[in-house]
Write a protein that holds these residues in place. Structure first.
Motif, PDB file in Angstrom:
ATOM      1  N   LEU A  36      13.586-105.520  19.352  1.00 40.65           N
ATOM      2  CA  LEU A  36      13.110-104.644  18.286  1.00 40.65           C
ATOM      3  C   LEU A  36      11.624-104.848  17.998  1.00 40.65           C
ATOM      4  CD1 LEU A  36      16.157-104.761  15.837  1.00 40.65           C
ATOM      5  CD2 LEU A  36      15.481-102.894  17.378  1.00 40.65           C
ATOM      6  N   GLY A  37      11.182-106.103  18.024  1.00 39.18           N
ATOM      7  CA  GLY A  37       9.758-106.371  17.820  1.00 39.18           C
ATOM      8  C   GLY A  37       8.908-105.780  18.925  1.00 39.18           C
ATOM      9  N   ALA A  38       9.317-105.973  20.161  1.00 41.92           N
ATOM     10  CA  ALA A  38       8.565-105.430  21.296  1.00 41.92           C
ATOM     11  C   ALA A  38       8.598-103.908  21.291  1.00 41.92           C
ATOM     12  CB  ALA A  38       9.117-105.973  22.611  1.00 41.92           C
ATOM     13  N   LEU A  39       9.734-103.318  20.923  1.00 44.86           N
ATOM     14  CA  LEU A  39       9.847-101.865  20.871  1.00 44.86           C
ATOM     15  C   LEU A  39       8.905-101.283  19.817  1.00 44.86           C
ATOM     16  CD1 LEU A  39      11.272 -99.232  21.748  1.00 44.86           C
ATOM     17  CD2 LEU A  39      12.987 -99.719  19.973  1.00 44.86           C
ATOM     18  N   TRP A  40       8.942-101.826  18.610  1.00 47.36           N
ATOM     19  CA  TRP A  40       8.080-101.330  17.535  1.00 47.36           C
ATOM     20  C   TRP A  40       6.611-101.443  17.927  1.00 47.36           C
ATOM     21  CZ3 TRP A  40       4.240-103.200  14.345  1.00 47.36           C
ATOM     22  CH2 TRP A  40       3.906-102.400  13.258  1.00 47.36           C
ATOM     23  N   CYS A  41       6.238-102.625  18.430  1.00 56.74           N
ATOM     24  CA  CYS A  41       4.844-102.825  18.840  1.00 56.74           C
ATOM     25  C   CYS A  41       4.476-101.911  20.010  1.00 56.74           C
ATOM     26  CB  CYS A  41       4.600-104.285  19.221  1.00 56.74           C
ATOM     27  SG  CYS A  41       4.594-105.409  17.822  1.00 56.74           S
ATOM     28  N   GLY A  42       5.358-101.827  20.989  1.00 55.13           N
ATOM     29  CA  GLY A  42       5.081-100.990  22.155  1.00 55.13           C
ATOM     30  C   GLY A  42       4.855 -99.532  21.788  1.00 55.13           C
ATOM     31  N   LEU A  43       5.665 -99.029  20.869  1.00 56.77           N
ATOM     32  CA  LEU A  43       5.483 -97.643  20.429  1.00 56.77           C
ATOM     33  C   LEU A  43       4.156 -97.458  19.695  1.00 56.77           C
ATOM     34  CD1 LEU A  43       9.131 -96.813  19.300  1.00 56.77           C
ATOM     35  CD2 LEU A  43       7.927 -95.969  21.345  1.00 56.77           C
ATOM     36  N   ARG A  44       3.819 -98.418  18.845  1.00 55.23           N
ATOM     37  CA  ARG A  44       2.521 -98.349  18.148  1.00 55.23           C
ATOM     38  C   ARG A  44       1.374 -98.442  19.135  1.00 55.23           C
ATOM     39  NH1 ARG A  44       1.626-100.289  12.844  1.00 55.23           N
ATOM     40  NH2 ARG A  44      -0.552-100.102  13.418  1.00 55.23           N
ATOM     41  N   TRP A  45       1.456 -99.361  20.101  1.00 54.46           N
ATOM     42  CA  TRP A  45       0.376 -99.517  21.081  1.00 54.46           C
ATOM     43  C   TRP A  45       0.223 -98.261  21.924  1.00 54.46           C
ATOM     44  CZ3 TRP A  45       2.840-104.824  22.381  1.00 54.46           C
ATOM     45  CH2 TRP A  45       2.443-105.766  21.438  1.00 54.46           C
ATOM     46  N   ARG A  46       1.340 -97.641  22.271  1.00 55.55           N
ATOM     47  CA  ARG A  46       1.268 -96.405  23.056  1.00 55.55           C
ATOM     48  C   ARG A  46       0.573 -95.310  22.259  1.00 55.55           C
ATOM     49  NH1 ARG A  46       4.786 -91.674  23.998  1.00 55.55           N
ATOM     50  NH2 ARG A  46       5.740 -92.443  22.108  1.00 55.55           N
ATOM     51  N   GLN A  49      -3.261 -96.738  21.785  1.00 55.49           N
ATOM     52  CA  GLN A  49      -4.076 -97.110  22.932  1.00 55.49           C
ATOM     53  C   GLN A  49      -3.725 -96.375  24.219  1.00 55.49           C
ATOM     54  OE1 GLN A  49      -6.597 -99.237  22.402  1.00 55.49           O
ATOM     55  NE2 GLN A  49      -5.955 -99.394  20.275  1.00 55.49           N
ATOM     56  N   GLY A  50      -2.589 -95.718  24.248  1.00 57.47           N
ATOM     57  CA  GLY A  50      -2.144 -95.044  25.464  1.00 57.47           C
ATOM     58  C   GLY A  50      -1.076 -95.853  26.180  1.00 57.47           C
ATOM     59  N   LEU A  51      -0.405 -95.188  27.095  1.00 55.94           N
ATOM     60  CA  LEU A  51       0.738 -95.792  27.782  1.00 55.94           C
ATOM     61  C   LEU A  51       0.353 -96.994  28.633  1.00 55.94           C
ATOM     62  CD1 LEU A  51       3.744 -95.696  28.391  1.00 55.94           C
ATOM     63  CD2 LEU A  51       3.243 -94.094  30.246  1.00 55.94           C
ATOM     64  N   ALA A  52      -0.731 -96.905  29.386  1.00 49.41           N
ATOM     65  CA  ALA A  52      -1.103 -98.009  30.285  1.00 49.41           C
ATOM     66  C   ALA A  52      -1.379 -99.293  29.506  1.00 49.41           C
ATOM     67  CB  ALA A  52      -2.323 -97.615  31.123  1.00 49.41           C
ATOM     68  N   VAL A  53      -2.127 -99.190  28.430  1.00 46.37           N
ATOM     69  CA  VAL A  53      -2.437-100.380  27.627  1.00 46.37           C
ATOM     70  C   VAL A  53      -1.168-100.911  26.970  1.00 46.37           C
ATOM     71  CG1 VAL A  53      -3.694-101.205  25.592  1.00 46.37           C
ATOM     72  CG2 VAL A  53      -4.847 -99.741  27.259  1.00 46.37           C
ATOM     73  N   ALA A  54      -0.328-100.011  26.464  1.00 44.64           N
ATOM     74  CA  ALA A  54       0.925-100.447  25.838  1.00 44.64           C
ATOM     75  C   ALA A  54       1.786-101.222  26.830  1.00 44.64           C
ATOM     76  CB  ALA A  54       1.688 -99.238  25.297  1.00 44.64           C
ATOM     77  N   ILE A  55       1.882-100.718  28.042  1.00 45.17           N
ATOM     78  CA  ILE A  55       2.674-101.411  29.065  1.00 45.17           C
ATOM     79  C   ILE A  55       2.098-102.785  29.351  1.00 45.17           C
ATOM     80  CG2 ILE A  55       3.280-101.392  31.529  1.00 45.17           C
ATOM     81  CD1 ILE A  55       3.689 -98.341  31.223  1.00 45.17           C
ATOM     82  N   LEU A  56       0.791-102.885  29.452  1.00 47.06           N
ATOM     83  CA  LEU A  56       0.166-104.185  29.731  1.00 47.06           C
ATOM     84  C   LEU A  56       0.406-105.188  28.610  1.00 47.06           C
ATOM     85  CD1 LEU A  56      -3.188-103.096  31.387  1.00 47.06           C
ATOM     86  CD2 LEU A  56      -1.224-104.186  32.478  1.00 47.06           C
ATOM     87  N   ILE A  57       0.311-104.745  27.358  1.00 43.15           N
ATOM     88  CA  ILE A  57       0.532-105.688  26.247  1.00 43.15           C
ATOM     89  C   ILE A  57       2.013-106.073  26.172  1.00 43.15           C
ATOM     90  CG2 ILE A  57       0.212-106.162  23.803  1.00 43.15           C
ATOM     91  CD1 ILE A  57      -1.978-104.048  23.723  1.00 43.15           C
TER      92      ILE A  57
END
Length: 112
Positions: A36-46, A49-57
């Motif tokens: 849940l933490g990674a999902l919430w952060c990943g959605l915010r980062w996407r 910052q965009g998909l590529a940066v979100a995937i990297l983080i």
């Protein structure tokens, strides 16, 4: 109203996930917290910052989780979790939450 930065959620979900797994003895419960933490952060980062940066983080988050296990054998479980949580928090802050110095005109978090 300012948005909640992602770095405390990223770092905190690693800490809380381990605490839940450690205290309950049920590792999947800790895994749910991590997910849940990674999902919430990943959605915010996407969104920020965009998909590529979100995937990297998110990959850095997952790598830190994986590396906490061998590190835990070397320095202890809780110290390892604190180390990887700090690293993930720093990465999230530096790439997604940090404001640029005045006068640079560029901010990693500018697209909020």
């Amino acid at each position: 109203m300012q948005r909640l930065p992602t770095w405390p959620v990223a770092a905190g979900s690693l800490l809380l996930g381990f605490a839940v797994a450690d205290l309950t003895g049920v590792r999947p419960l800790g895994g749910i917290v991590l997910f849940l933490g990674a999902l919430w952060c990943g959605l915010r980062w996407r969104r920020q910052q965009g998909l590529a940066v979100a995937i990297l983080i998110v990959l850095a988050y997952l790598a830190a989780f994986a590396l906490s296990h061998p590190l835990g054998r070397a320095i202890g479980s809780w110290p390892a979790v604190f180390v990887v949580s700090a690293v993930v928090g720093l990465i999230a802050w530096a790439r997604a939450d940090r404001e640029a110095p005045p006068g640079t005109g560029v901010s990693p978090a500018a697209s909020r």
